[in-house]
Design an enzyme around this catalytic site. Sequence first.
Site, PDB file in Angstrom:
ATOM      1  N   ARG A  19      54.139  16.968 -19.629  1.00 28.25           N
ATOM      2  CA  ARG A  19      54.202  16.187 -19.300  1.00 28.25           C
ATOM      3  C   ARG A  19      53.722  15.924 -17.982  1.00 28.25           C
ATOM      4  NH1 ARG A  19      58.541  16.551 -22.950  1.00 28.25           N
ATOM      5  NH2 ARG A  19      58.044  15.595 -24.827  1.00 28.25           N
ATOM      6  N   THR A  20      53.377  14.739 -17.637  1.00 28.10           N
ATOM      7  CA  THR A  20      52.808  14.411 -16.302  1.00 28.10           C
ATOM      8  C   THR A  20      54.261  14.503 -14.963  1.00 28.10           C
ATOM      9  OG1 THR A  20      50.614  13.092 -16.558  1.00 28.10           O
ATOM     10  CG2 THR A  20      51.957  12.489 -14.615  1.00 28.10           C
ATOM     11  N   GLN A  21      54.661  14.628 -14.124  1.00 25.03           N
ATOM     12  CA  GLN A  21      55.102  14.728 -13.492  1.00 25.03           C
ATOM     13  C   GLN A  21      55.030  14.106 -12.382  1.00 25.03           C
ATOM     14  OE1 GLN A  21      59.127  14.899 -14.772  1.00 25.03           O
ATOM     15  NE2 GLN A  21      57.528  15.173 -16.655  1.00 25.03           N
ATOM     16  N   TYR A  22      53.525  13.989 -11.497  1.00 29.05           N
ATOM     17  CA  TYR A  22      53.710  13.275 -10.425  1.00 29.05           C
ATOM     18  C   TYR A  22      52.464  12.648 -10.452  1.00 29.05           C
ATOM     19  CZ  TYR A  22      52.806  13.396  -5.965  1.00 29.05           C
ATOM     20  OH  TYR A  22      52.186  12.514  -4.637  1.00 29.05           O
TER      21      TYR A  22
END
Length: 242
Positions: A19-22
Amino acid sequence: MESNQAPQGLMGSNDNIQRTQYPYVTGTSVVALKYKDGILMAADMGGSYGSTLRYKTVDRLKPVGKHSLLGASGEISDFQEILRYLDELILYDNMWDDGNSLGPKEVHNYLTRVMYNRRNKFDPLWNSLVLGGVKKGQKYLGMVSMIGVNFEDNHVATGFGNHLARPILRDEWHENLSFEDGVKLLEKCMRVLLYRDRSAVNKLQIAKITEEGVTISQPYSLKTFWGFSAFENPTVGAEGSW
């Protein structure tokens, strides 16, 4: 004995999901205030890829149902996901066909639960949201951060607007602001942000919501002046500067 499970190569595995963590493509500040007849909200149309202004036509002000207006800063794709959640919420509410509809307070409460829930999964939606609206003559304005921190106020802002716009609003906002004065106040805040926020772009929209509904302006630019001496030579007198 044959297995009923699909091959991992075809369906993939949940273990491989990243998942997008940034945040990648982001929008900057949203500023909103109550005025005499409803709520005014402003945001520019920039979408930044890191420090590069990649997109200049990103709509970050959206109507929600009959009574609410949503503005978002942060990751654009996460904002699109939130809009999908809200579309489902409004559709489910309309299916009851009971004469009632969700007001801004209910939508704001829903968003606080969504943001806090995703934060607890260590998979946050990377946005700060502003939710305003009018229902049965009652004006409502609140915000919620990416970890679920939320509050209501007479004026709110996200991102750099918290530091640069809200001091202006504290000094100049009053309860009986006319539409024209409210727009001028928001434009003053957006001009300050344009001068001081590297992610801001001089192409903005202002939206209003009243009992009659939502109106979102066409994109337009502010008049600016860049001839200040501090802009011409910003490092003069600074030790160790080039």
